[in-house]
Design an enzyme around this catalytic site. Structure first.
Site, PDB file in Angstrom:
ATOM      1  N   GLY A  76       0.757  -1.253  -0.037  1.00 40.47           N
ATOM      2  CA  GLY A  76       0.001   0.001  -0.062  1.00 40.47           C
ATOM      3  C   GLY A  76       0.807   1.268   0.090  1.00 40.47           C
ATOM      4  O   GLY A  76       0.521   2.199   0.653  1.00 40.47           O
ATOM      5  N   GLY A  79      -0.200   5.263  -1.021  1.00 42.53           N
ATOM      6  CA  GLY A  79      -1.146   5.766  -0.646  1.00 42.53           C
ATOM      7  C   GLY A  79      -0.463   7.097   0.283  1.00 42.53           C
ATOM      8  O   GLY A  79       0.604   7.303  -0.097  1.00 42.53           O
ATOM      9  N   GLN A  80      -1.365   7.569   1.149  1.00 44.59           N
ATOM     10  CA  GLN A  80      -1.232   9.005   1.621  1.00 44.59           C
ATOM     11  C   GLN A  80       0.155   8.500   2.730  1.00 44.59           C
ATOM     12  O   GLN A  80       1.005   9.190   2.933  1.00 44.59           O
ATOM     13  CB  GLN A  80      -2.382   9.359   2.755  1.00 44.59           C
ATOM     14  CG  GLN A  80      -2.261  10.812   3.095  1.00 44.59           C
ATOM     15  CD  GLN A  80      -3.106  11.259   4.289  1.00 44.59           C
ATOM     16  OE1 GLN A  80      -3.836  10.331   4.711  1.00 44.59           O
ATOM     17  NE2 GLN A  80      -3.077  12.327   4.819  1.00 44.59           N
ATOM     18  N   ASP A 102       2.219  -1.949  -4.506  1.00 44.58           N
ATOM     19  CA  ASP A 102       0.790  -1.505  -4.272  1.00 44.58           C
ATOM     20  C   ASP A 102      -0.006  -2.181  -5.421  1.00 44.58           C
ATOM     21  O   ASP A 102       0.605  -2.570  -6.414  1.00 44.58           O
ATOM     22  CB  ASP A 102       0.615  -0.016  -4.225  1.00 44.58           C
ATOM     23  CG  ASP A 102      -0.519   0.697  -3.640  1.00 44.58           C
ATOM     24  OD1 ASP A 102      -1.639   0.429  -4.480  1.00 44.58           O
ATOM     25  OD2 ASP A 102      -0.346   1.305  -2.715  1.00 44.58           O
ATOM     26  N   TYR A 210     -15.442   0.142   9.076  1.00 42.23           N
ATOM     27  CA  TYR A 210     -13.980   0.294   9.228  1.00 42.23           C
ATOM     28  C   TYR A 210     -13.628  -0.017  10.749  1.00 42.23           C
ATOM     29  O   TYR A 210     -12.756  -0.677  10.990  1.00 42.23           O
ATOM     30  CB  TYR A 210     -13.795   1.612   8.736  1.00 42.23           C
ATOM     31  CG  TYR A 210     -12.241   2.258   9.071  1.00 42.23           C
ATOM     32  CD1 TYR A 210     -11.443   1.783   7.988  1.00 42.23           C
ATOM     33  CD2 TYR A 210     -11.905   3.282   9.731  1.00 42.23           C
ATOM     34  CE1 TYR A 210     -10.198   2.063   8.139  1.00 42.23           C
ATOM     35  CE2 TYR A 210     -10.777   3.692   9.810  1.00 42.23           C
ATOM     36  CZ  TYR A 210      -9.816   3.108   8.901  1.00 42.23           C
ATOM     37  OH  TYR A 210      -8.693   3.508   9.198  1.00 42.23           O
TER      38      TYR A 210
HETATM   39  P1  NAD Z   1      -4.640   5.112   1.534  1.00 41.53           P
HETATM   40  O1  NAD Z   1      -6.127   4.828   0.999  1.00 41.53           O
HETATM   41  O2  NAD Z   1      -4.064   6.550   1.078  1.00 41.53           O
HETATM   42  O3  NAD Z   1      -3.627   4.166   0.990  1.00 41.53           O
HETATM   43  C1  NAD Z   1      -3.785   2.418   0.960  1.00 41.53           C
HETATM   44  C2  NAD Z   1      -3.033   2.189  -0.291  1.00 41.53           C
HETATM   45  O4  NAD Z   1      -3.342   0.873  -0.223  1.00 41.53           O
HETATM   46  C3  NAD Z   1      -3.447   2.609  -1.486  1.00 41.53           C
HETATM   47  O5  NAD Z   1      -2.536   3.358  -2.317  1.00 41.53           O
HETATM   48  C4  NAD Z   1      -4.015   1.559  -2.415  1.00 41.53           C
HETATM   49  O6  NAD Z   1      -3.895   1.296  -3.579  1.00 41.53           O
HETATM   50  C5  NAD Z   1      -3.496   0.185  -1.608  1.00 41.53           C
HETATM   51  N1  NAD Z   1      -4.291  -0.935  -1.761  1.00 41.53           N
HETATM   52  C6  NAD Z   1      -5.564  -1.011  -1.507  1.00 41.53           C
HETATM   53  N2  NAD Z   1      -5.813  -2.345  -1.799  1.00 41.53           N
HETATM   54  C7  NAD Z   1      -4.741  -2.998  -2.003  1.00 41.53           C
HETATM   55  C8  NAD Z   1      -4.415  -4.333  -2.285  1.00 41.53           C
HETATM   56  N3  NAD Z   1      -5.290  -5.189  -2.339  1.00 41.53           N
HETATM   57  N4  NAD Z   1      -3.039  -4.780  -2.432  1.00 41.53           N
HETATM   58  C9  NAD Z   1      -2.261  -3.632  -2.180  1.00 41.53           C
HETATM   59  N5  NAD Z   1      -2.453  -2.406  -2.245  1.00 41.53           N
HETATM   60  C10 NAD Z   1      -3.543  -1.945  -1.961  1.00 41.53           C
HETATM   61  O7  NAD Z   1      -4.396   4.911   2.906  1.00 41.53           O
HETATM   62  P2  NAD Z   1      -3.686   5.739   3.985  1.00 41.53           P
HETATM   63  O8  NAD Z   1      -4.330   6.739   4.348  1.00 41.53           O
HETATM   64  O9  NAD Z   1      -2.250   5.669   3.368  1.00 41.53           O
HETATM   65  O10 NAD Z   1      -3.692   4.683   5.298  1.00 41.53           O
HETATM   66  C11 NAD Z   1      -2.941   3.654   5.395  1.00 41.53           C
HETATM   67  C12 NAD Z   1      -3.446   2.664   6.762  1.00 41.53           C
HETATM   68  O11 NAD Z   1      -3.472   3.506   7.698  1.00 41.53           O
HETATM   69  C13 NAD Z   1      -4.771   1.794   6.387  1.00 41.53           C
HETATM   70  O12 NAD Z   1      -4.653   0.752   7.094  1.00 41.53           O
HETATM   71  C14 NAD Z   1      -5.551   3.027   7.101  1.00 41.53           C
HETATM   72  O13 NAD Z   1      -6.530   2.490   7.678  1.00 41.53           O
HETATM   73  C15 NAD Z   1      -4.623   3.410   8.329  1.00 41.53           C
HETATM   74  N6  NAD Z   1      -5.001   4.982   8.907  1.00 41.53           N
HETATM   75  C16 NAD Z   1      -4.960   5.802   8.199  1.00 41.53           C
HETATM   76  C17 NAD Z   1      -5.349   6.794   8.883  1.00 41.53           C
HETATM   77  C18 NAD Z   1      -5.330   8.267   8.031  1.00 41.53           C
HETATM   78  O14 NAD Z   1      -5.618   9.243   8.375  1.00 41.53           O
HETATM   79  N7  NAD Z   1      -4.699   8.367   6.520  1.00 41.53           N
HETATM   80  C19 NAD Z   1      -5.926   7.093   9.972  1.00 41.53           C
HETATM   81  C20 NAD Z   1      -5.898   5.755  10.852  1.00 41.53           C
HETATM   82  C21 NAD Z   1      -5.316   4.769  10.319  1.00 41.53           C
END
Ligand code: NAD
Length: 384
Positions: A76, A79-80, A102, A210
């Site tokens: 992943g 992502g962010q 990813d 979630y």
């Molecule tokens: P995001 O959605 O920006 O990134 C997630 C990435 O996972 C994406 O690039 C997506 O393409 C990839 N992905 C999705 N399905 C996939 C698969 N089957 N195989 C491989 N990659 C896959 O999310 P984020 O904000 O970077 O968050 C990452 C983690 O942190 C998540 O578990 C999220 O629940 C957790 N989280 C984030 C926040 C936040 O504010 N950003 C807060 C709490 C928890």
């Protein structure tokens, strides 16, 4: 360039990723501390027995060897969080040792600085193959459907979030990649949880798909640690605020969107009410602390579910005021949507004293400092 799954290419000429890997192994072989072993070592340690000197240097070379050879998989990574975490890990462990993966393309920075491969974490066979093939020792699994998006596709979100975690835990159990970071969230709490200064151990009745998947994930992580010795580590992230990539569909996304709209339009329409306080954290603090947890002595970790992480708590009105210190004409309006109900079920502030005690969780950015950096960096980004 997208690299095909490893299995499909095993009989062909080495790919870009494999050439990169072979070249790195070659460099490492030529540079091994053992090759630098010579008589000067014994001369420098005159007076000590040859046997002791040998044991000392053998042990140092062995531990250096082990350290150099930590190979990290980030799932992943586009992502962010992944976009910033990969770069931070590459600075510490070396570009060649951090494999970004990813199902979508990464940022240019990630693509140009080290290995990237398309890898679907839901494909167990390919995941296990990857771990073995690239001798992975640590995994950061960031793949998930986030809170806002998950409410639109509840059953799919449950399937994806749980399978992404279970595949990682199981692949770790069956390989040498025993150390796993998987983020939980403040979404594990629910409307019956104390809303202010939420303790580490408390009532947890999440009412979003979630949140339910994150709470179940925490329990499975602890189970794999106790039952199989998998080195599972996790934190309950608050909302994360960053400027490099767009947020991925969460309830706290307003706190990123607001900065872009402030610079581009000098106004913002918020999807939460003005007094909806939530815990948030600047991305730099989140990344530093994530790596700090992964580097902490495992024996000092009293929890193998997920640690509370507090950050800073503020509501949209307070954030707007902080922005107005830099942009006095900035205006905000409010049009709450379905995400209001999600935010209402989450804590307004969190107690993270257990993490502070166990592994020295520490944050640097307050609301004003974060606001200043966000506005500055987004201005730079938009003017390019
Ligand atoms: P995001 O959605 O920006 O990134 C997630 C990435 O996972 C994406 O690039 C997506 O393409 C990839 N992905 C999705 N399905 C996939 C698969 N089957 N195989 C491989 N990659 C896959 O999310 P984020 O904000 O970077 O968050 C990452 C983690 O942190 C998540 O578990 C999220 O629940 C957790 N989280 C984030 C926040 C936040 O504010 N950003 C807060 C709490 C928890």
């Amino acid at each position: 360039m997208t690299i095909k799954p490893v299995e499909a290419r095993s009989h062909q000429a080495p790919s870009q990723l494999e050439r990169h890997h072979l070249h790195r192994d070659e460099k490492f072989r030529n540079n091994r501390p053992a090759l630098r072993w010579n008589n000067s070592i014994f001369q420098r340690n005159r007076g000590k027995s040859r046997r002791n000197v040998f044991i000392y240097y053998f042990c140092s070379a062995y531990s250096l060897n082990k350290k150099i050879m930590d190979n990290i998989l980030v799932i992943g990574s586009s992502g962010q969080i992944g976009s910033e975490l990969v770069m931070a890990l590459r600075k510490i462990y070396g570009n060649d040792h951090v494999y970004a993966t990813d199902i979508k393309q990464p940022t240019l920075e990630i693509r140009n600085s080290g290995p990237f491969q398309i890898l679907d974490v839901l494909d167990f066979k390919n995941l296990l193959h990857f771990l073995v093939r690239y001798k992975i020792t640590q995994i950061y699994n960031l793949a998930a459907v986030l809170s806002g998006n998950a409410e639109k596709i509840p059953l799919q979100a449950w399937d994806i979030n749980m399978k992404a975690l279970m595949n990682t835990l199981e692949a770790a159990r069956q390989s040498d990649a025993r150390k796993i970071f998987w983020p939980s969230s403040i979404a594990v709490f629910g409307p019956t949880t104390p809303r202010h200064n939420t303790p580490q151990l408390t009532v947890m009745e999440p009412n979003t798909v979630y949140g339910i998947s994150k709470l179940a994930g925490e329990r499975w992580g602890e189970y794999y640690h106790k039952r199989y010795g998998v080195d599972f580590r996790s934190v309950r992230y608050p909302g994360l605020i960053s400027y490099k990539t767009e947020p991925g569909g969460g309830t706290t996304d307003y706190a990123v969107e607001i900065f872009f709209d402030a610079i581009e339009k000098n106004s913002y329409q918020c999807f939460l009410k003005e007094d909806t306080a939530l815990p948030m954290m600047f991305m730099d603090d989140a990344i530093t602390n994530t790596i700090r947890l992964m580097q902490a002595d495992g024996n000092k970790l009293s929890l193998r579910s997920a640690y509370n992480m507090a950050g800073i708590s503020f509501d949209p009105k307070e954030l707007a005021k902080a922005i107005q210190k830099h942009l006095p004409d900035f205006s905000i309006s409010y049009k709450p949507d379905f995400r209001q109900a999600i935010a209402d079920s989450w804590p307004a502030s969190i107690d993270d004293s257990v993490a502070q005690k166990d592994w020295w969780l520490k944050t640097e950015y307050g609301l004003d400092e974060m606001t200043r950096v966000m506005l500055e960096k987004i201005r730079e980004k938009l003017s390019k």
